[in-house]
Design a protein around this motif. Structure first.
Motif, PDB file in Angstrom:
ATOM      1  N   PHE A   1       0.818  -1.207   0.000  1.00 60.89           N
ATOM      2  CA  PHE A   1       0.000   0.000   0.000  1.00 60.89           C
ATOM      3  C   PHE A   1       0.854   1.260   0.000  1.00 60.89           C
ATOM      4  N   GLY A   2       2.029   1.205   0.640  1.00 66.24           N
ATOM      5  CA  GLY A   2       2.890   2.385   0.732  1.00 66.24           C
ATOM      6  C   GLY A   2       3.314   2.944  -0.615  1.00 66.24           C
TER       7      GLY A   2
ATOM      8  N   VAL B   1       0.473   4.698  -2.343  1.00 64.51           N
ATOM      9  CA  VAL B   1       0.210   6.025  -1.796  1.00 64.51           C
ATOM     10  C   VAL B   1       1.218   7.030  -2.350  1.00 64.51           C
TER      11      VAL B   1
ATOM     12  N   TRP C   1       0.172   8.021  -5.864  1.00 65.02           N
ATOM     13  CA  TRP C   1      -0.969   8.939  -5.850  1.00 65.02           C
ATOM     14  C   TRP C   1      -0.565  10.313  -5.327  1.00 65.02           C
ATOM     15  N   ALA C   2       0.347  10.359  -4.369  1.00 70.39           N
ATOM     16  CA  ALA C   2       0.795  11.644  -3.826  1.00 70.39           C
ATOM     17  C   ALA C   2       1.500  12.460  -4.896  1.00 70.39           C
TER      18      ALA C   2
ATOM     19  N   LEU D   1      -2.500  15.407   0.038  1.00 73.37           N
ATOM     20  CA  LEU D   1      -1.813  14.168   0.409  1.00 73.37           C
ATOM     21  C   LEU D   1      -2.773  13.215   1.119  1.00 73.37           C
ATOM     22  N   ALA D   2      -3.657  13.765   1.939  1.00 71.30           N
ATOM     23  CA  ALA D   2      -4.685  12.927   2.564  1.00 71.30           C
ATOM     24  C   ALA D   2      -5.618  12.345   1.513  1.00 71.30           C
TER      25      ALA D   2
ATOM     26  N   SER E   1      -4.078   9.414  -0.255  1.00 75.74           N
ATOM     27  CA  SER E   1      -4.177   8.160   0.493  1.00 75.74           C
ATOM     28  C   SER E   1      -5.524   7.482   0.255  1.00 75.74           C
TER      29      SER E   1
ATOM     30  N   ALA F   1      -5.437   6.049  -3.260  1.00 74.33           N
ATOM     31  CA  ALA F   1      -4.645   4.820  -3.284  1.00 74.33           C
ATOM     32  C   ALA F   1      -5.424   3.657  -2.687  1.00 74.33           C
ATOM     33  N   GLY F   2      -6.152   3.945  -1.602  1.00 74.61           N
ATOM     34  CA  GLY F   2      -6.970   2.895  -1.001  1.00 74.61           C
ATOM     35  C   GLY F   2      -8.057   2.414  -1.948  1.00 74.61           C
TER      36      GLY F   2
END
Length: 264
Positions: A65-66, A69, A72-73, A117-118, A121, A124-125
């Protein structure tokens, strides 16, 4: 003559600070786009191990997952920082008038970036979950006609929503936004950046979901979406774009739904 020379010397540091702020801001945009391009081409940068970039580009079901993220960031920064230019320009104009400082401008941008950035996340999820469900492929593109139709119809309908209209009204008039909320100090600038980020997210989140149609790292979609979202925030241009694009997205969604329905 001496008075004019003294004035020029006093103005020079302010001009230099403003120029440095813009250089840093556009430099961040450039770095984000170069990183996105490297990921899209799966071409590792010289100072990064190949495995780093490769891990960002493989299917979400195979990647942790990292790294997803991180992808996507970078995408969010590359696409959304350009849309923040009018608000930042307005804030820096106020700083030149002595109403704030360069540190306040940094705090403003940081607040805006934190929101996106939130949101990255969350995106990405969503990609991770959709990939696990077999609804999107290795490039983040939809494998389901019904998902594609839902994304198009949802984004099109949101173009007419009161929430989008209210958020756009604030984003298109940054001076009014600052005048309503202004207070000196970097903490206040950070808070205004957070509020602007939330308003921007309210404007653009539905459009960002369309990345699942052509692929989340599709450079053509990213460039086109960035251009549209930037123009949509301009008062003289944006008011002519929002509703027509909404109609177009709804029509496209209806066509995809009909095609999916009749295709065996």
């Amino acid at each position: 003559m001496a008075f004019e020379t003294l004035n020029a010397k006093r103005m020079l540091p302010d001009w230099n600070r403003s120029a440095l702020a813009w250089i840093g801001f556009y430099g961040a945009i450039l770095v984000a786009w170069l990183a996105v391009f490297a990921m899209a081409r799966q071409n590792p940068a010289a100072d990064m191990p190949a495995g780093f970039w490769e891990s960002l580009c493989i299917a979400a079901g195979q990647a942790s997952f990292g790294p997803l993220v991180a992808m996507w960031a970078l995408m969010a920064l590359a696409m959304m920082l350009p849309t923040f230019v009018p608000a930042l320009r307005c804030f820096l104009d106020l700083s030149q008038a002595g109403a704030t400082t360069a540190l306040g401008a940094v705090a403003l941008v940081c607040g805006y970036v934190v929101v996106w950035l939130a949101a990255a996340s969350i995106g990405a999820g969503a990609q991770y979950g959709l990939s696990r469900a077999g609804l999107v492929g290795i490039n983040g593109a939809s494998l389901s006609g019904w998902l594609t139709a839902a994304l198009l119809l949802g984004a099109g309908a949101y173009q007419f929503s009161p929430v989008k209209e209210a958020c756009l009204a604030k984003c298109r008039m940054p001076l009014s936004f600052f005048m309503e909320r202004w207070a000196p100090g970097s903490p206040r600038a950070l808070r205004m950046g957070l509020e602007l980020g939330i308003l921007c997210l309210g404007c653009c989140w539905a459009l960002m979901t369309l990345g699942f149609i052509g692929g989340t790292m599709n450079l053509l979609w990213m460039g086109g979406a960035t251009l549209f979202m930037t123009l949509e925030k301009l008062p003289d241009i944006g008011r002519w774009l929002t509703r027509p694009v909404g109609f177009g997205l709804i029509a496209a969604g209806a066509c995809v739904a009909l095609q999916t329905l009749v295709t065996p």
